[in-house]
Scaffold this motif. Structure first.
Motif, short mmCIF file in Angstrom:
data_model
loop_
_atom_site.label_atom_id
_atom_site.label_comp_id
_atom_site.label_asym_id
_atom_site.label_seq_id
_atom_site.Cartn_x
_atom_site.Cartn_y
_atom_site.Cartn_z
N THR A 56 50.25 27.82 69.60
CA THR A 56 50.82 27.47 70.89
C THR A 56 50.10 28.20 72.02
O THR A 56 49.88 29.40 71.94
CB THR A 56 52.31 27.83 70.94
N CYS A 147 56.57 22.11 73.90
CA CYS A 147 57.13 22.92 72.83
C CYS A 147 58.64 22.93 72.95
O CYS A 147 59.19 22.77 74.05
CB CYS A 147 56.58 24.35 72.93
N PHE A 204 49.10 22.80 72.68
CA PHE A 204 49.13 23.19 71.28
C PHE A 204 47.77 22.95 70.63
O PHE A 204 47.17 21.89 70.81
CB PHE A 204 50.22 22.37 70.57
N ARG A 294 55.53 18.40 67.55
CA ARG A 294 55.16 19.44 68.49
C ARG A 294 55.69 20.77 67.95
O ARG A 294 56.60 20.78 67.12
CB ARG A 294 55.75 19.16 69.89
N PRO A 295 55.14 21.91 68.39
CA PRO A 295 55.69 23.19 67.93
C PRO A 295 57.17 23.28 68.25
O PRO A 295 57.60 23.01 69.37
CB PRO A 295 54.88 24.22 68.72
N CYS A 306 55.09 24.25 62.94
CA CYS A 306 53.85 23.88 63.64
C CYS A 306 53.18 22.71 62.94
O CYS A 306 52.74 22.85 61.78
CB CYS A 306 52.90 25.06 63.68
#
Length: 418
Positions: A56, A147, A204, A294-295, A306
């Protein structure tokens, strides 16, 4: 005896910070020599935080590790082996001075000051990475999907409102979203009662190792790279002498960017600094399509989900334990257990990892000239934010080398703050 070689600027450390600095200085036409124990062109050290991080570019991650909430719970956090912030008890005697400083920095005034410093550093983290990734030809590795922080209960979601208001006051863009919106964004997650905080501007890296490989190849093509370990740093009248096995190099300027290994050399440069080591872990499952896009951080569990290229990486937890102890099987097992609480059908992981984060008690990196003279510039101690802040740090160091005024006040980053 190995003859002395000479160079203009020597960078000690080939992790993401040292590489980003080398790339920036080379782009400005500087004569740079990068020194790292790993041969140029090889995959970055498997124990490097640059390799195993969550990927990230965390422009929202402005809070220091030490806060009043953490301070209130510090004894239980440190000595509960299941805590996301834990300590190896054998390391306690050597860590005690660091822990005392950490506790003091967790008080309300210092914690807020540290958050403001980190926020100032993080302002350009995402755009600087987008620029760097484009220059390296790695634009497809950078994903602009934001995120998520997920709150499993309604009470945790309500408690997060104050935290997010503080982040907004320091320039962070964040949206609080309800469970149905979260479900639309990430249908692979189980339903929650609370909701989530969505940070839309976060970027990311879906393969940090590949991006660092591109950066390392660029640096190897444009600078001199030496495969060596620096064991001593000595100020002399006409430069800085660096020595080690088969190394005798005199540089006009030295940039110390050796991450968790920087403390001893910083002391030789004239700066006794409270740098210690956080040991971070990850586990990975190979799969063509990870279950999140997405994270995503389930906040009660202290790790990130992740979606890496071709695999799911579960990364996180903090273990204070130094550079020499072996990895903890318990920490790996807790990550696997936590991931299966969310995705019960996960099989045995394909691999796991432990690496070293260079950690300061205030969570603020050391960036700037040594107290003993500007021939040595420090660039280490980034903790969880090394990848995020690599291009920003490189810009600051390049400004110092060129005699330009950096874009922010470096006083809070100075080694003189201790």
């Amino acid at each position: 005896m190995t003859p002395i070689r000479h160079c203009d600027i020597a960078i000690i450390g080939g992790g993401v910070i040292g590489l980003a600095i080398a790339e920036r200085l080379a782009a400005e036409g500087r004569d740079v020599t990068l020194i790292d124990p790993n041969p140029p062109g090889e995959t970055i050290s498997q124990n490097a935080a640059s390799y195993g991080n969550a990927g990230t570019i965390a422009d929202y991650a402005i809070l220091p590790v030490g806060t009043p909430d953490v301070l209130r719970n510090l004894p239980s956090l440190l000595f509960d082996k299941n805590s996301p912030l834990a300590i190896r008890r054998a390391a306690l005697p050597s860590l005690l001075p660091w822990l005392i400083r950490f506790a003091l920095q967790s008080l309300p005034g210092p914690a807020e000051r540290n958050a403001r410093t980190i926020a100032a550093l993080m302002t350009d983290a995402c755009p600087d990475w987008l620029d760097l990734g484009t220059r390296l030809g790695g634009g497809e590795i950078l994903k602009k999907r934001g995120c998520l922080y997920v709150y499993e209960t309604a009470s945790a979601f309500r408690a997060a409102e104050r935290d997010m208001a503080f982040r907004r006051s320091l320039g962070v863009t964040v949206d609080l979203i309800d469970p149905s919106t979260l479900r639309q964004m990430e249908p692979g997650l189980p339903e929650v009662e609370g909701g989530a905080a969505f940070f839309p501007k976060a970027v990311f890296l879906n393969d940090p190792g590949r991006m660092i490989g591109l950066l390392r190849a660029e640096v190897a093509a444009r600078t001199e790279t030496l495969t060596a370990r620096v064991e001593t740093l000595e100020r002399q009248g006409d430069g800085i002498l660096l020595t080690g096995p088969d190394l005798r190099l005199k540089a006009r300027r030295v940039i110390l960017a050796a991450g968790a290994h920087s403390r001893r050399l910083a002391t030789m440069a004239g700066d006794r600094l409270p740098l210690d080591t956080e040991r971070g872990y990850h586990v990975e499952w190979d799969m063509p399509t990870p279950p999140v896009t997405r994270p995503t951080c389930p906040t009660s569990r202290g790790f990130y989900l992740c979606p890496m290229e071709g695999r799911l990486r579960v990364a996180g937890t903090v273990e204070l334990g130094g550079l020499t102890a072996p990895p903890s099987p318990h920490r790996v097992a807790k990550l696997v257990e936590g991931a299966r609480k969310i995705f019960p059908d996960l099989p045995a992981p394909n691999r796991d990892w432990m690496g070293f984060r260079p950690s300061m008690p205030d969570s603020v990196p050391v960036i700037g000239p040594s107290r003993a003279g500007a021939e040595v510039i420090h660039a280490f101690g980034h903790g969880h934010l090394g990848v995020s802040l690599a291009p920003v740090t490189a810009r600051i160091v390049a400004d110092l080398i060129a005699g330009r005024a950096p874009h922010m006040d470096l006083t809070p980053l100075s080694p003189s703050r201790f």
